[in-house]
Design an enzyme around this catalytic site. Structure first.
Site, mmCIF file in Angstrom:
data_model
loop_
_atom_site.group_PDB
_atom_site.id
_atom_site.type_symbol
_atom_site.label_atom_id
_atom_site.label_comp_id
_atom_site.label_asym_id
_atom_site.label_seq_id
_atom_site.Cartn_x
_atom_site.Cartn_y
_atom_site.Cartn_z
ATOM 1 N N THR A 212 20.506 39.969 13.373
ATOM 2 C CA THR A 212 19.494 39.248 14.150
ATOM 3 C C THR A 212 19.294 39.874 15.521
ATOM 4 O O THR A 212 20.198 40.506 16.075
ATOM 5 C CB THR A 212 19.899 37.778 14.354
ATOM 6 O OG1 THR A 212 21.161 37.729 15.046
ATOM 7 C CG2 THR A 212 20.011 37.046 13.031
ATOM 8 N N ASN A 214 19.166 39.019 19.142
ATOM 9 C CA ASN A 214 19.620 37.952 20.035
ATOM 10 C C ASN A 214 18.793 38.057 21.319
ATOM 11 O O ASN A 214 18.966 38.983 22.102
ATOM 12 C CB ASN A 214 21.121 38.144 20.317
ATOM 13 C CG ASN A 214 21.727 36.990 21.083
ATOM 14 O OD1 ASN A 214 21.013 36.228 21.712
ATOM 15 N ND2 ASN A 214 23.033 36.873 21.037
ATOM 16 N N GLU A 260 17.946 33.554 18.006
ATOM 17 C CA GLU A 260 18.172 34.762 17.226
ATOM 18 C C GLU A 260 17.140 34.852 16.107
ATOM 19 O O GLU A 260 16.892 33.869 15.414
ATOM 20 C CB GLU A 260 19.577 34.764 16.634
ATOM 21 C CG GLU A 260 20.684 34.703 17.680
ATOM 22 C CD GLU A 260 22.064 34.708 17.058
ATOM 23 O OE1 GLU A 260 22.383 35.655 16.325
ATOM 24 O OE2 GLU A 260 22.804 33.737 17.289
#
Length: 321
Positions: A212, A214, A260
């Protein structure tokens, strides 16, 4: 569109203009009516259109610590206003000294001396000057003296969002805080989005097979309620379908609240250090702690499946318009 920060940035030879004043956070559909009307009237009159707004939000100066969550940073508001055809944006630094400016002084120093207003376009509840003592009636009273007109536009559009409440930035913030991003999008006329730089997190998503981005969001950003959402991640000009997680990651006893975004079906993306935008299309589920990592992985797979389907439906609907 010209952008000015402070009265001193306004060109010395600036001519007559049609002006509208407000925070215009989010530039939602009600705001669009007012700003659009100002642009329309400016073109009819053969003059320039100007939007006047403030930074920081006036409430932060008048009542420190009360800064509302922002639906859009100033640069994004500027982009949206430019799309509406605005000729110039004036951002006035809102200081304690400026907050003490009387309504009459505000009219003279801003509208008359600097912007040479020919017409001022506002909503019916517009307030200005020290302790918000000025209103559209007072603005109209001074019009003949300073050779400008006032046009009041009813910005109270309403729809299904918020149970039929009139559209407003306050209602939009509430819906975002509740996780009703679909309702917020109805008011905004587009998905709610947040921006920020991609930073290194705990790398848990990567370990689980779902890396992901962030996103370290900008200060005072209006972030949706904790949960999983379908939406898009935009980086380097590319808009990618995404499954988005907002929260503290209770599965791993997280403490810090994060945003995220997992770019669906994308492999090998390196977004660290990039400024990105995350758009929220639909709420998928609430944040939860699962009995096992296998149960978490099963839930994430379902999140991605649902997100992919919701995004595909939204894209198809947009293409059909």
């Amino acid at each position: 569109m010209q952008r000015w920060r402070g009265l001193e940035d306004i060109p010395q030879d600036w001519g007559r203009s049609v002006v509208t004043i407000g925070s215009y956070d989010g530039v939602h559909r009600g705001h669009q009516l007012i700003i659009g009307r100002a642009v329309e009237r400016a073109r009819e009159l053969g003059v320039q259109s100007v939007v006047v707004t403030f930074d920081p939000h006036p409430s932060e100066v008048v009542r420190p610590g009360s800064h509302p969550p922002l639906l859009a940073p100033h640069h994004r508001r500027a982009e949206l206003m430019a799309e509406l055809g605005v000729d110039a944006l004036l951002i006035l630094p809102f200081t304690a000294e400026f907050s003490k400016l009387s309504p009459a002084d505000f009219v003279v120093k801003v509208l008359v001396d600097k912007l040479h207003a020919r017409l001022v376009v506002e909503g019916p509840n517009f307030r200005f000057g020290h302790k918000a003592a000025g209103n559209v009636a007072f603005l109209s009273e001074l019009g003949p003296t300073y050779d400008y007109g006032v046009e009041v536009i009813d910005l109270y559009v309403s729809g299904a969002a918020g149970g039929g409440e009139p559209f407003s930035s306050t209602l939009t913030r509430r819906l975002v805080a509740e996780g009703d991003v679909a309702g917020a999008a109805e008011i905004l006329g587009r998905p709610h989005s947040v921006e920020g730089v991609v930073v290194r997190g705990e790398q848990r998503g990567r370990e689980l097979g779902y890396p992901t981005a962030n996103v370290e969001t900008l200060p005072h950003t209006a972030i949706p309620a904790d949960g999983v959402y379908a939406g898009w991640l935009t980086a380097d000009g590319e808009r990618m379908p995404a499954a988005i997680s907002v929260g503290t990651n209770p599965q791993f006893e997280g403490k810090k609240r994060t945003v995220e975004a997992y770019a669906i079906d994308r492999v090998g993306l390196d977004l660290y250090g990039l400024h990105v935008a995350v758009e929220f299309l639909a709420y998928v589920r609430g944040m939860a702690k699962f009995e096992s990592i296998d149960a978490l992985l099963e839930a994430i797979a379902d999140d991605v499946k649902q997100s992919r389907s919701l995004i595909a439906d939204a894209d198809a609907a947009a293409d059909a318009k």
